[in-house]
Design a protein around this motif. Structure first.
Motif, PDB file in Angstrom:
ATOM      1  N   ARG A 235       0.834  -1.203   0.000  1.00  0.00           N
ATOM      2  CA  ARG A 235       0.000   0.000   0.000  1.00  0.00           C
ATOM      3  C   ARG A 235       0.868   1.252   0.000  1.00  0.00           C
ATOM      4  O   ARG A 235       0.608   2.198  -0.730  1.00  0.00           O
ATOM      5  CB  ARG A 235      -0.933  -0.004   1.213  1.00  0.00           C
ATOM      6  CG  ARG A 235      -1.958  -1.122   1.186  1.00  0.00           C
ATOM      7  CD  ARG A 235      -2.933  -0.978   2.356  1.00  0.00           C
ATOM      8  NE  ARG A 235      -3.582   0.317   2.344  1.00  0.00           N
ATOM      9  CZ  ARG A 235      -4.633   0.598   1.590  1.00  0.00           C
ATOM     10  NH1 ARG A 235      -5.154  -0.332   0.843  1.00  0.00           N
ATOM     11  NH2 ARG A 235      -5.165   1.794   1.616  1.00  0.00           N
ATOM     12  N   ALA A 236       1.905   1.239   0.848  1.00  0.00           N
ATOM     13  CA  ALA A 236       2.791   2.395   0.894  1.00  0.00           C
ATOM     14  C   ALA A 236       3.503   2.567  -0.442  1.00  0.00           C
ATOM     15  O   ALA A 236       3.721   3.689  -0.898  1.00  0.00           O
ATOM     16  CB  ALA A 236       3.799   2.240   2.025  1.00  0.00           C
ATOM     17  N   ALA A 238       2.343   1.792  -3.427  1.00  0.00           N
ATOM     18  CA  ALA A 238       1.408   2.383  -4.383  1.00  0.00           C
ATOM     19  C   ALA A 238       1.256   3.868  -4.103  1.00  0.00           C
ATOM     20  O   ALA A 238       1.248   4.699  -5.015  1.00  0.00           O
ATOM     21  CB  ALA A 238       0.054   1.685  -4.277  1.00  0.00           C
ATOM     22  N   TYR A 239       1.185   4.213  -2.829  1.00  0.00           N
ATOM     23  CA  TYR A 239       1.054   5.616  -2.416  1.00  0.00           C
ATOM     24  C   TYR A 239       2.294   6.415  -2.819  1.00  0.00           C
ATOM     25  O   TYR A 239       2.212   7.573  -3.207  1.00  0.00           O
ATOM     26  CB  TYR A 239       0.847   5.657  -0.906  1.00  0.00           C
ATOM     27  CG  TYR A 239       0.986   6.990  -0.233  1.00  0.00           C
ATOM     28  CD1 TYR A 239       0.099   8.026  -0.503  1.00  0.00           C
ATOM     29  CD2 TYR A 239       1.995   7.211   0.693  1.00  0.00           C
ATOM     30  CE1 TYR A 239       0.217   9.246   0.133  1.00  0.00           C
ATOM     31  CE2 TYR A 239       2.121   8.429   1.339  1.00  0.00           C
ATOM     32  CZ  TYR A 239       1.229   9.443   1.049  1.00  0.00           C
ATOM     33  OH  TYR A 239       1.349  10.650   1.682  1.00  0.00           O
ATOM     34  N   ALA A 240       3.452   5.775  -2.766  1.00  0.00           N
ATOM     35  CA  ALA A 240       4.686   6.459  -3.135  1.00  0.00           C
ATOM     36  C   ALA A 240       4.821   6.585  -4.650  1.00  0.00           C
ATOM     37  O   ALA A 240       5.712   7.269  -5.134  1.00  0.00           O
ATOM     38  CB  ALA A 240       5.888   5.711  -2.566  1.00  0.00           C
ATOM     39  N   GLY A 241       3.943   5.914  -5.383  1.00  0.00           N
ATOM     40  CA  GLY A 241       3.987   6.023  -6.840  1.00  0.00           C
ATOM     41  C   GLY A 241       4.833   4.956  -7.511  1.00  0.00           C
ATOM     42  O   GLY A 241       5.165   5.089  -8.683  1.00  0.00           O
ATOM     43  N   PHE A 242       5.209   3.906  -6.757  1.00  0.00           N
ATOM     44  CA  PHE A 242       5.990   2.829  -7.369  1.00  0.00           C
ATOM     45  C   PHE A 242       5.037   1.847  -8.036  1.00  0.00           C
ATOM     46  O   PHE A 242       3.994   1.518  -7.473  1.00  0.00           O
ATOM     47  CB  PHE A 242       6.823   2.084  -6.324  1.00  0.00           C
ATOM     48  CG  PHE A 242       7.733   2.977  -5.528  1.00  0.00           C
ATOM     49  CD1 PHE A 242       8.424   4.013  -6.155  1.00  0.00           C
ATOM     50  CD2 PHE A 242       7.892   2.799  -4.167  1.00  0.00           C
ATOM     51  CE1 PHE A 242       9.254   4.844  -5.425  1.00  0.00           C
ATOM     52  CE2 PHE A 242       8.725   3.626  -3.434  1.00  0.00           C
ATOM     53  CZ  PHE A 242       9.404   4.647  -4.068  1.00  0.00           C
TER      54      PHE A 242
ATOM     55  N   LEU B 299      -4.836   6.487  -6.501  1.00  0.00           N
ATOM     56  CA  LEU B 299      -4.685   5.115  -6.021  1.00  0.00           C
ATOM     57  C   LEU B 299      -5.856   4.231  -6.429  1.00  0.00           C
ATOM     58  O   LEU B 299      -5.799   3.021  -6.298  1.00  0.00           O
ATOM     59  CB  LEU B 299      -4.546   5.109  -4.499  1.00  0.00           C
ATOM     60  CG  LEU B 299      -3.240   5.704  -3.992  1.00  0.00           C
ATOM     61  CD1 LEU B 299      -3.289   5.975  -2.507  1.00  0.00           C
ATOM     62  CD2 LEU B 299      -2.082   4.780  -4.314  1.00  0.00           C
ATOM     63  N   VAL B 319       0.145   8.190 -10.029  1.00  0.00           N
ATOM     64  CA  VAL B 319       0.376   8.821  -8.735  1.00  0.00           C
ATOM     65  C   VAL B 319       1.512   9.828  -8.832  1.00  0.00           C
ATOM     66  O   VAL B 319       1.398  10.959  -8.351  1.00  0.00           O
ATOM     67  CB  VAL B 319       0.691   7.757  -7.667  1.00  0.00           C
ATOM     68  CG1 VAL B 319       1.129   8.409  -6.373  1.00  0.00           C
ATOM     69  CG2 VAL B 319      -0.512   6.864  -7.438  1.00  0.00           C
ATOM     70  N   SER B 320       2.604   9.446  -9.498  1.00  0.00           N
ATOM     71  CA  SER B 320       3.735  10.384  -9.535  1.00  0.00           C
ATOM     72  C   SER B 320       3.441  11.577 -10.436  1.00  0.00           C
ATOM     73  O   SER B 320       3.889  12.681 -10.140  1.00  0.00           O
ATOM     74  CB  SER B 320       5.039   9.691  -9.938  1.00  0.00           C
ATOM     75  OG  SER B 320       4.800   8.512 -10.611  1.00  0.00           O
ATOM     76  N   MET B 323       1.669  13.984  -8.354  1.00  0.00           N
ATOM     77  CA  MET B 323       2.564  14.685  -7.431  1.00  0.00           C
ATOM     78  C   MET B 323       3.289  15.803  -8.159  1.00  0.00           C
ATOM     79  O   MET B 323       3.429  16.910  -7.647  1.00  0.00           O
ATOM     80  CB  MET B 323       3.574  13.707  -6.832  1.00  0.00           C
ATOM     81  CG  MET B 323       3.057  12.994  -5.611  1.00  0.00           C
ATOM     82  SD  MET B 323       4.386  12.105  -4.799  1.00  0.00           S
ATOM     83  CE  MET B 323       4.379  10.599  -5.719  1.00  0.00           C
ATOM     84  N   SER B 336       0.145   1.759   7.459  1.00  0.00           N
ATOM     85  CA  SER B 336       0.654   0.941   6.359  1.00  0.00           C
ATOM     86  C   SER B 336       0.593   1.621   5.002  1.00  0.00           C
ATOM     87  O   SER B 336       1.133   1.106   4.042  1.00  0.00           O
ATOM     88  CB  SER B 336      -0.074  -0.410   6.313  1.00  0.00           C
ATOM     89  OG  SER B 336      -1.413  -0.228   5.936  1.00  0.00           O
ATOM     90  N   THR B 337      -0.056   2.788   4.902  1.00  0.00           N
ATOM     91  CA  THR B 337      -0.042   3.494   3.619  1.00  0.00           C
ATOM     92  C   THR B 337       0.889   4.704   3.676  1.00  0.00           C
ATOM     93  O   THR B 337       1.818   4.824   2.881  1.00  0.00           O
ATOM     94  CB  THR B 337      -1.459   3.967   3.228  1.00  0.00           C
ATOM     95  OG1 THR B 337      -2.319   2.853   3.204  1.00  0.00           O
ATOM     96  CG2 THR B 337      -1.440   4.620   1.864  1.00  0.00           C
ATOM     97  N   VAL B 340       6.108   3.633   6.166  1.00  0.00           N
ATOM     98  CA  VAL B 340       6.599   2.265   6.253  1.00  0.00           C
ATOM     99  C   VAL B 340       7.230   2.156   7.640  1.00  0.00           C
ATOM    100  O   VAL B 340       8.287   2.706   7.894  1.00  0.00           O
ATOM    101  CB  VAL B 340       7.645   1.964   5.163  1.00  0.00           C
ATOM    102  CG1 VAL B 340       8.055   0.504   5.222  1.00  0.00           C
ATOM    103  CG2 VAL B 340       7.095   2.308   3.800  1.00  0.00           C
ATOM    104  N   LEU B 351       9.950   9.056   1.061  1.00  0.00           N
ATOM    105  CA  LEU B 351       9.156   7.957   0.498  1.00  0.00           C
ATOM    106  C   LEU B 351       8.616   8.255  -0.895  1.00  0.00           C
ATOM    107  O   LEU B 351       8.715   7.442  -1.799  1.00  0.00           O
ATOM    108  CB  LEU B 351       7.995   7.627   1.446  1.00  0.00           C
ATOM    109  CG  LEU B 351       7.118   6.446   1.049  1.00  0.00           C
ATOM    110  CD1 LEU B 351       7.904   5.157   1.089  1.00  0.00           C
ATOM    111  CD2 LEU B 351       5.915   6.339   1.974  1.00  0.00           C
ATOM    112  N   ARG B 352       8.030   9.442  -1.065  1.00  0.00           N
ATOM    113  CA  ARG B 352       7.381   9.729  -2.345  1.00  0.00           C
ATOM    114  C   ARG B 352       8.248  10.570  -3.261  1.00  0.00           C
ATOM    115  O   ARG B 352       7.803  10.981  -4.324  1.00  0.00           O
ATOM    116  CB  ARG B 352       6.059  10.456  -2.102  1.00  0.00           C
ATOM    117  CG  ARG B 352       5.100   9.663  -1.240  1.00  0.00           C
ATOM    118  CD  ARG B 352       3.797  10.382  -1.085  1.00  0.00           C
ATOM    119  NE  ARG B 352       2.890  10.091  -2.176  1.00  0.00           N
ATOM    120  CZ  ARG B 352       1.832  10.835  -2.489  1.00  0.00           C
ATOM    121  NH1 ARG B 352       1.576  11.929  -1.825  1.00  0.00           N
ATOM    122  NH2 ARG B 352       1.036  10.492  -3.479  1.00  0.00           N
TER     123      ARG B 352
END
Lengths: 347, 495
Positions: A235-236, A238-242, B299, B319-320, B323, B336-337, B340, B351-352
């Protein structure tokens, strides 16, 4: 997966402080004690047996080389498996990927004969890598495209790969009239480089390079960061855009390529021909060394060495004093279990 | 009569940090004690020591006249202490009765289903729990699941119940029902320790309140006669002003324009947001908040309509790409979203943005620049931890949320989607979050503030919208809020 597997540099130091190393050494010691008891039960003197084992590993340069050759495929395939597990992709298909690598290497040499030595060797290794990667690629395509669990796909493709080796040996690569399934011998000019005096072949060197390169990839590049995040939380990630699919492709093709090279070096460096079943069991050893190395590619080097040396020594123990071969497998299993138990962190 | 529980001079250190520094706490039978404190003030540590999850460095615990030392959670449970965590330990695929029988000595070797079901029904009726023994846990709301945990504790003859932030997952009507249940339990002579951040609940239900600050008891008071301001001051050690939404702006150019957006569980809906505006999205949780936030953040796939950000169509962008277009997102699911937990603070801060400077240059991660940036963000956003190399999961909820906010705001977003950004935070940290939202608005960004805490939404928003059944039930400007109308919208009845 446990926290130990997600170790960042700082926590790795912390782990070292918590005394992981003494625990591993303790596990090894304990496993040797259990092994001694088992050997004694078969009516042999454990000390003689261990002496035979040590002699089998370090007794002569030739034996050192042989132990390193045993290590080589475990290291190549195991570091790739570690990368996959880091991304949360449970690839247990190294067996089949190694088999395909063997076909690739033997195929290039036998079906494209007469090339100058260096070109031929490089082409054979590349062929092995491509075949292994393609095999992993088929698994990935089925896994991602049809949502079949990767464990199932990679496991089942192992059996298919085994049959493909038989098919190749019964057909284009086979040696007619040999009595069992093996290919024609490879011309001496195409054999893999061997170290002078010690007789280990180039596979171990490729393995060390691969493991170190994967370690750099994992810790020093954004792609490695994405792999680590994906393995910890989808989930993280996907949120990070990977892209989970992109990362799965990346780690699977890398691992498949390395397993393919492992198969190729077995054929080019050790057997000098393709043999039926030459890869059987290697895939699971690859998983074992990946776990022993705590999924840290650089740490897979000592882990693979340990398993390679242990096996080499155990076999020589069997040859010299006749400890039954089944017992050798039992000792190996107990040792690995104890080490894994010692390295898993308590919740 | 002797106290039900007496904890004396409890000390617990983690390295140099004195998490508990000589705490005294007691609880009587038939009493509800509120345990208040900021994130990281030592409440959780104290309760873990009581429940035997780790040993104290000094101090003693006496429960029902017996000394409790070197105990483990099982022994604590046998002695009559029950702990009800924020996250429940239930098997979703099993029924209420089966969950209650799990690991229960009285259930015996042979499963006495009917007998157990009868006991559940009887106790449930007595305490007003309204639980059906044959219902599947997976089908029940979070409020109902919590009642299963309470019932489990009561049936196992617990004398002291510890509830760790029991209301943070509940919708307002469920909160009221829980408080009623607690009163029933008190009437039956149970002792209750009620851990919370929410002062109104404390004033509503507790008999006595103990406030922790920095590992010490900062104050205690009977609830009668206490007021919110006094308690809040005790918690943070200073006055906490309510966040002030001063400028009634929202006059900038349109930044976000959503039209006809549809997806699983939402829509079709229209929504526009201008620069310098905070749009508060109220509504009972589970009415499409998560679906809307995740669809806007990329998402979840939109099945229809369009989303424009600063004139760019991002309906189907990755997603990117979103951003890059200036969209920042604070997910409600912190553990968990948004984070980490096993990775370091520094890794979570990048992270992002891991492939962008300063975290990466020419394809390589930059270790030193990352550490420098992490240290700067930790200072700028008051993330309290010994170093950027500490795993994020070790921090308190407030500090974890500050990591998320630091990361998302550091990108200077044009649009921020904040979903329950103050969930589980103490008043000090909540105030911090709200201030940051207002600062972002002042910088010209648009903020979509999604929360089920109506009070917060009203305090911070320029306009208030209500989400019900996956659609916007209505929007009103803050100046003219009609509470009755809001209530109607929230209940899903068309006006």
């Amino acid at each position: 997966m446990s926290d130990a597997l997600s170790a960042t540099p700082a926590t790795r130091i912390a782990l070292r402080r918590q005394g992981l190393l003494p625990r591993i050494l303790g596990a090894v010691l304990l496993s040797f004690i259990i092994a001694a008891l088992l050997i004694a039960l078969t009516g042999h003197n454990p000390l003689t047996a261990f002496a035979a084992m040590l002699g089998g590993v370090f007794g002569s340069p030739y034996q050192i080389g042989e132990a390193l050759n045993r290590t080589s495929p475990y290291l190549l395939a195991g570091s790739g498996v570690a990368l996959c597990f880091r991304a949360g992709v449970i690839n247990i298909g190294a067996d089949g990927q190694i088999a395909m690598g063997g076909i690739g290497a033997a195929g290039v040499v036998l079906l494209w004969p007469g090339q100058p030595g260096l070109l031929s060797a490089v082409a054979a290794i590349i062929g092995a890598a491509l075949c292994g990667a393609a095999w992993a690629g088929i698994a990935t395509a089925i896994h991602l495209g049809r949502r079949v669990h990767e464990v199932l796909v990679t496991l089942l493709l192992n059996f298919v790969a085994l049959l493909l080796v038989q098919l190749a040996l019964a057909g284009p690569l086979g040696q007619p009239g040999a009595g069992f399934l093996q290919s024609r011998p490879l011309p001496r000019a195409d054999w893999l480089w061997r170290a002078p005096h010690v007789f280990f072949h180039g596979g171990i060197i490729l393995g060390v390079i691969a493991a170190l390169a994967l370690s750099v990839l994992l810790w020093k590049t954004p792609f490695g960061f994405a792999i680590r995040v994906t393995g910890q939380s989808r989930r993280a990630a996907a949120y990070a855009g990977f892209s989970a699919a992109g990362i799965t492709w990346g780690v699977m093709l890398t691992a498949g390529g390395l397993a393919g090279i492992a198969g190729g070096t077995e054929v080019l460096g050790l057997h000098h021909r393709l043999i039926e079943g030459f890869s059987t069991g290697f895939g699971f050893k690859a998983v074992t060394v990946a776990l022993l190395g705590a999924l840290e590619p650089a740490a897979v080097i000592p882990a693979a060495l340990f398993v390679g040396l242990l096996e080499s020594g155990a076999l020589s123990m069997q040859r010299q004093i006749g400890v039954p071969s089944a017992l050798v497998v039992v000792i190996e299993g107990i040792t690995m279990l104890l080490i894994l138990a010692a390295t898993v962190r308590r919740a | 009569m002797a106290a039900l529980l007496e904890m004396r001079g409890i000390v617990k250190c983690f390295g140099a940090v004195r998490a508990n520094d000589g705490i005294d706490l007691d609880a009587q039978a038939g009493e509800i004690v509120g345990l208040l404190g900021e994130n990281g003030s030592g409440k959780s540590t104290l309760m873990k020591l009581l429940f035997g999850m780790m040993p104290p460095d000094a101090g003693g615990i006496v429960f029902r006249g017996r000394e409790l030392s070197d105990h483990n959670p099982r022994m604590a449970a046998e002695a009559g202490i029950a702990m009800i965590h924020q996250h429940f330990t239930l098997v979703e695929a099993m029924t209420v009765a089966e969950n209650i029988m799990l690991g229960w000595q009285d259930a015996g070797w042979r499963l006495k289903r009917r007998e157990i079901a009868d006991r559940i029904r009887e106790t449930s009726r007595r305490l007003g729990l309204e639980l059906d023994p044959s219902a599947r846990v997976g089908d029940l709301s979070l409020g109902r699941r919590q009642r299963i945990e309470i019932l489990k504790a009561v049936l196992r003859d617990a004398e002291l119940l510890i509830l760790d932030e029991p209301t943070s997952n509940l919708a307002p009507p469920e909160v009221a029902e829980l408080l009623a249940i607690l009163r029933h339990l008190r009437a039956e002579g149970k002792g209750i320790i009620f851990i919370t951040h929410k002062l109104p609940e404390v004033l509503d239900v507790c008999d006595r309140v103990v406030v922790l600050r920095a590992g010490r008891v900062a104050g205690f008071a009977p609830v009668a006669g206490a007021d919110r301001a006094t308690l809040a001051r005790m918690m943070v050690g200073r006055d906490v002003p309510a966040p002030q939404n001063l400028s009634g702006s929202g006059t900038g150019a349109t930044r976000l324009s959503v039209s006809g957006l549809g997806g699983a569980g939402i829509g079709p809906m229209d929504l526009t947001l201008s620069g310098g505006e905070i749009l508060g999205l109220a509504g009972v949780d589970g009415n499409g908040q998560l679906e809307l936030a995740e669809t806007l953040a990329g998402l979840r796939a939109a099945t229809g309509g369009s989303v424009m950000l600063d004139g760019r169509d991002i309906t189907h962008a990755s997603v990117s790409a979103r951003m890059t277009a200036g969209l920042a997102y604070i997910p409600a699911d912190r553990s968990s979203t948004a984070l980490v937990r096993g990775m370091t603070i520094a890794a979570n801060l990048m992270l992002r943005d891991s492939a962008r400077p300063p975290y990466a240059r020419r394809g390589w991660l930059t270790k030193r620049a990352t550490q420098t940036r992490a240290a700067a963000l930790m200072q700028g956003f008051d993330i309290r931890a010994p170093s950027p190399a500490v795993p994020a999961g070790r921090l308190s909820g407030g500090n974890q949320q500050k990591i998320v906010i630091a990361r998302e705001l550091d990108r200077n977003p044009g649009l921020l989607i904040a979903h329950q950004p103050t969930w589980g935070l103490d008043p000090g940290a909540t105030h911090f979050v709200m201030e940051r939202m207002l600062a972002l608005r002042a910088a010209g960004a648009a903020v979509l503030y999604i929360s089920s805490e109506l009070e917060e939404v009203l305090a911070i928003s320029d306009r208030v919208a209500v989400l019900a059944g996956g659609a916007i039930a209505g929007i009103m400007p803050r100046g003219g809020v009609d509470m009755a109308q809001l209530g109607l919208w929230m209940s899903g009845r068309a006006a």
